[in-house]
Write an enzyme that holds these catalytic residues in place. Structure first.
Site, PDB file in Angstrom:
ATOM      1  N   HIS A  11       0.855  -1.193   0.000  1.00 38.26           N
ATOM      2  CA  HIS A  11       0.000   0.000   0.000  1.00 38.26           C
ATOM      3  C   HIS A  11       0.885   1.235   0.000  1.00 38.26           C
ATOM      4  O   HIS A  11       2.112   1.146   0.070  1.00 38.26           O
ATOM      5  CB  HIS A  11      -0.938   0.011   1.214  1.00 38.26           C
ATOM      6  CG  HIS A  11      -0.257  -0.252   2.527  1.00 38.26           C
ATOM      7  ND1 HIS A  11       0.468   0.700   3.196  1.00 38.26           N
ATOM      8  CD2 HIS A  11      -0.165  -1.385   3.271  1.00 38.26           C
ATOM      9  CE1 HIS A  11       0.962   0.186   4.307  1.00 38.26           C
ATOM     10  NE2 HIS A  11       0.600  -1.078   4.379  1.00 38.26           N
ATOM     11  N   HIS A 123      12.213  -5.743   1.493  1.00 34.17           N
ATOM     12  CA  HIS A 123      11.301  -4.733   2.019  1.00 34.17           C
ATOM     13  C   HIS A 123      11.829  -4.090   3.307  1.00 34.17           C
ATOM     14  O   HIS A 123      11.839  -2.852   3.437  1.00 34.17           O
ATOM     15  CB  HIS A 123       9.931  -5.368   2.270  1.00 34.17           C
ATOM     16  CG  HIS A 123       8.869  -4.397   2.648  1.00 34.17           C
ATOM     17  ND1 HIS A 123       8.310  -3.502   1.768  1.00 34.17           N
ATOM     18  CD2 HIS A 123       8.251  -4.159   3.841  1.00 34.17           C
ATOM     19  CE1 HIS A 123       7.390  -2.768   2.380  1.00 34.17           C
ATOM     20  NE2 HIS A 123       7.342  -3.149   3.646  1.00 34.17           N
ATOM     21  N   ASP A 147       6.699  -3.530  11.217  1.00 35.46           N
ATOM     22  CA  ASP A 147       5.506  -3.200  10.440  1.00 35.46           C
ATOM     23  C   ASP A 147       4.594  -4.407  10.384  1.00 35.46           C
ATOM     24  O   ASP A 147       4.692  -5.312  11.229  1.00 35.46           O
ATOM     25  CB  ASP A 147       5.893  -2.695   9.042  1.00 35.46           C
ATOM     26  CG  ASP A 147       6.614  -3.738   8.194  1.00 35.46           C
ATOM     27  OD1 ASP A 147       6.818  -4.870   8.674  1.00 35.46           O
ATOM     28  OD2 ASP A 147       6.966  -3.428   7.037  1.00 35.46           O
ATOM     29  N   ARG A 393       2.185  13.118   7.682  1.00 36.10           N
ATOM     30  CA  ARG A 393       1.975  14.253   8.572  1.00 36.10           C
ATOM     31  C   ARG A 393       1.974  15.580   7.812  1.00 36.10           C
ATOM     32  O   ARG A 393       2.843  15.823   6.959  1.00 36.10           O
ATOM     33  CB  ARG A 393       3.082  14.312   9.625  1.00 36.10           C
ATOM     34  CG  ARG A 393       3.236  13.040  10.452  1.00 36.10           C
ATOM     35  CD  ARG A 393       2.162  12.926  11.518  1.00 36.10           C
ATOM     36  NE  ARG A 393       2.509  11.880  12.462  1.00 36.10           N
ATOM     37  CZ  ARG A 393       1.895  10.706  12.569  1.00 36.10           C
ATOM     38  NH1 ARG A 393       0.885  10.427  11.761  1.00 36.10           N
ATOM     39  NH2 ARG A 393       2.260   9.817  13.472  1.00 36.10           N
ATOM     40  N   ARG A 423     -10.703  12.262  18.224  1.00 36.32           N
ATOM     41  CA  ARG A 423      -9.391  12.454  17.602  1.00 36.32           C
ATOM     42  C   ARG A 423      -8.764  13.773  18.065  1.00 36.32           C
ATOM     43  O   ARG A 423      -9.417  14.831  18.057  1.00 36.32           O
ATOM     44  CB  ARG A 423      -9.545  12.472  16.083  1.00 36.32           C
ATOM     45  CG  ARG A 423     -10.162  11.200  15.498  1.00 36.32           C
ATOM     46  CD  ARG A 423      -9.107  10.257  15.031  1.00 36.32           C
ATOM     47  NE  ARG A 423      -8.294  10.889  14.009  1.00 36.32           N
ATOM     48  CZ  ARG A 423      -8.639  10.965  12.714  1.00 36.32           C
ATOM     49  NH1 ARG A 423      -9.788  10.457  12.298  1.00 36.32           N
ATOM     50  NH2 ARG A 423      -7.816  11.523  11.848  1.00 36.32           N
ATOM     51  N   THR A 504      -3.351  20.722  11.651  1.00 38.53           N
ATOM     52  CA  THR A 504      -3.813  19.409  11.214  1.00 38.53           C
ATOM     53  C   THR A 504      -3.781  19.382   9.697  1.00 38.53           C
ATOM     54  O   THR A 504      -3.618  20.416   9.048  1.00 38.53           O
ATOM     55  CB  THR A 504      -5.219  19.097  11.777  1.00 38.53           C
ATOM     56  OG1 THR A 504      -5.568  17.740  11.466  1.00 38.53           O
ATOM     57  CG2 THR A 504      -6.273  20.033  11.199  1.00 38.53           C
ATOM     58  N   SER A 505      -3.905  18.223   9.125  1.00 35.28           N
ATOM     59  CA  SER A 505      -3.699  18.087   7.684  1.00 35.28           C
ATOM     60  C   SER A 505      -4.806  18.759   6.891  1.00 35.28           C
ATOM     61  O   SER A 505      -5.978  18.774   7.285  1.00 35.28           O
ATOM     62  CB  SER A 505      -3.605  16.612   7.286  1.00 35.28           C
ATOM     63  OG  SER A 505      -4.742  15.898   7.730  1.00 35.28           O
TER      64      SER A 505
END
Length: 546
Positions: A11, A123, A147, A393, A423, A504-505
């Protein structure tokens, strides 16, 4: 040496370009395709490539595919062992087949590329390269990768000495910290391989009631690895449907797993320190995006310094694979200059977008001053400046900003973004003021990858950015590297006495972060944001005074 790095197998497909040891560009495909995470994390999507990101990286350097010396692909199909526990019995052979065909897929996507120059980089070695070779300090370091999975493992512990990686241990599947956390994410009604950060936030709302049980199911081993026994989540909390009611038992389960994850990671880094004797630890892999765990590693672990790759997830393996190929060739590579490695537009190009949109805009003498005044007046500001960020981020290039002194701005921003009210939102603070406001986490902290305790005298002054547990995920801003952002914070401080704003994004729920001016205008047009600061221009919502 000109090396294009490619991540495509699981992904967050991404591309990165390293030219003569310098990191020239890095970008995620989602920022171009506007498809969150680029594609679904399933085996039959493994053929999909970050075509647009790769073309842009080449264009940024003025290169054609035929100019490349190597392409580094962050997965090695030769390491896959058919039938190993933890692999997908139905589909793994398809993923492996697509990986083997990647050189030809790449040659089709990038005409002129010689498939013979494609190099498969394991990987987790690519993850390791993204942090151990990119860290902003000279000298040797330990490296920890954790991961969901790579080819047949879920973890790597090692050491870089003179840019050469020594792998000390790796944990084989089916044991995986990342997959365990993904399973919990799905059980709690969120999207796996996407929403794990929501579980981390939820964990702060309850006590870890099941911690003893978690310690029985999840523990480190004496060889530097760990064991994850299967967990029957339904016996601990009822499975939650997406959008369903969130209960105390869900938060207790999240807290139990989160705390145990932190404990196991501390055990892993202590083992690594004992084996390497290094002072510095570098980290990557999706688990390294768990900023609560990162802070415990920094505060309680044995290393003097901890550096986490800003694109610690799979997108970062594009950069790490490229850096590893450069290191293997014996060439020096420069440290990562920062996370701002994506696209940018000149002010005149931005003016063209605004004119074509037939939208009213102004050109203030100083956009930083204009935004500081708007934030002091409690307006919500969309901030679009410079090169976009590499990684998940928002770091003051593609951000939503607000006044932190009003507690209702937490609810307000979550409403703007269309996301859950539990959140948190994060503070962006001037570097030279951070220590007086925040404690426990590292300072500087430019990539928002650690949480810090908010000092008691500041909790009531900046309530919007204080999480329920009294922490905040801090981004420090250095005027030497971010002069415009620092000037805005200085001007806001001059008006309010607060050297910090909410950050924030710049996106809404389910959408990738805004990347180009068209995205910014679309987001501004659809979300209840008061002001858009884009380049040196300002666009105000109708009815908003200015």
């Amino acid at each position: 040496m000109r090396v294009l790095g490619i991540n495509a197998i699981f992904h967050d497909p991404a591309a990165a370009l390293v030219v003569d040891g310098d990191i020239v560009a890095a970008a995620e495909e989602e920022r171009f395709s506007r498809r969150k995470h680029g594609k679904r994390p399933v085996p039959f999507s493994a053929w999909e490539l970050p075509e647009q990101a790769a073309r842009w990286c080449l264009n940024r350097a003025g290169l054609e595919p035929g100019d490349l010396d190597a392409v580094a692909y962050s997965y090695d199909p030769d390491l896959v062992e058919p039938g190993q526990p933890g692999l997908d019995e139905r589909w793994e052979d398809l993923r492996t087949t697509y990986a083997r065909r990647a050189p030809h897929f790449l040659a089709t996507a990038l005409p002129g590329l010689d498939p013979e120059i494609v190099r498969f980089v394991p990987h987790h070695v690519a993850h390791a390269g993204s942090t151990g070779l990119a860290a902003p300090f000279d000298g040797d370091c330990a490296v920890l990768v954790a991961d969901g999975r790579g080819e047949c493992a879920s973890h790597l512990a090692g050491s870089y000495r003179r840019h050469r990686l020594e792998i000390l241990t790796a944990q084989g599947l089916p044991h995986s910290l990342g997959l365990m956390y993904e399973e919990l994410t799905e059980h709690l009604g969120f999207r796996r391989s996407s929403d794990e950060y929501k579980v981390m936030a939820l964990a702060s709302y309850a006590e870890p009631r099941h911690l003893d049980l978690m310690r029985e199911h999840l523990y480190a081993t004496e060889d530097g690895g760990f064991v994850v026994h299967p967990i029957d989540w339904a016996t601990l909390a009822k499975r939650r449907d997406a959008g369903g009611e969130m209960t105390e038992e869900h938060a207790e389960l999240a807290a139990s797993v989160q705390v145990r994850l932190e404990e196991v990671l501390l055990d892993l880094v202590r083992w690594l320190h004992d084996r390497t004797g290094q002072r510095r630890l570098t980290m990557a892999g999706g688990v390294a995006l768990n900023c609560v765990a990162n802070t415990r590693i920094f505060a309680e672990g044995p290393f003097d310094e901890v550096w986490v790759q800003p694109a610690a997830g799979d997108a970062g393996t594009a950069l790490g694979a490229a850096l590893q190929v450069v290191a293997d060739a014996g060439e020096p590579a420069a440290a990562m200059p920062g996370a701002a490695l994506g696209r940018e537009w000149t002010d005149e190009e931005i003016r063209g977008y605004l004119d074509r949109a037939k939208i009213r805009y102004s050109e203030p003498a100083d956009v930083a001053v204009e935004v500081a005044e708007a934030l002091a007046d409690d307006l919500i500001v969309a901030w679009f400046q410079g090169r976009s960020e590499y990684g998940p981020r928002a770091l003051g290039r593609r951000s939503l900003l607000a006044n932190p002194s009003l507690p209702e701005n937490l609810h307000r921003l979550n409403e703007v973004k269309g996301r859950e009210q539990f959140r948190p939102i994060a503070p962006m603070v001037l570097l030279d003021r951070a220590a007086e406001m925040f404690d426990r986490g590292p300072i500087p902290s430019p990539y928002m990858l650690f949480v810090h305790d908010v000092r008691p005298e500041w909790t009531d002054r900046i309530p919007a950015v204080v999480h329920v547990d009294g922490t905040a995920r801090v981004q420090t801003v250095d005027p030497a590297t971010e002069p415009l952002l620092a000037r805005m914070l200085t001007e806001f401080d001059r008006r309010t006495g607060l050297p910090v704003v909410v950050n924030t994004s710049l996106n809404t729920a389910g959408r990738p972060m805004v990347d180009d001016p068209r995205d910014a205008l679309e987001c501004f047009g659809s979300a209840p944001v008061d002001l858009l600061a884009i380049g040196r221009f300002v666009v105000r919502r109708a009815g908003v005074a200015g």
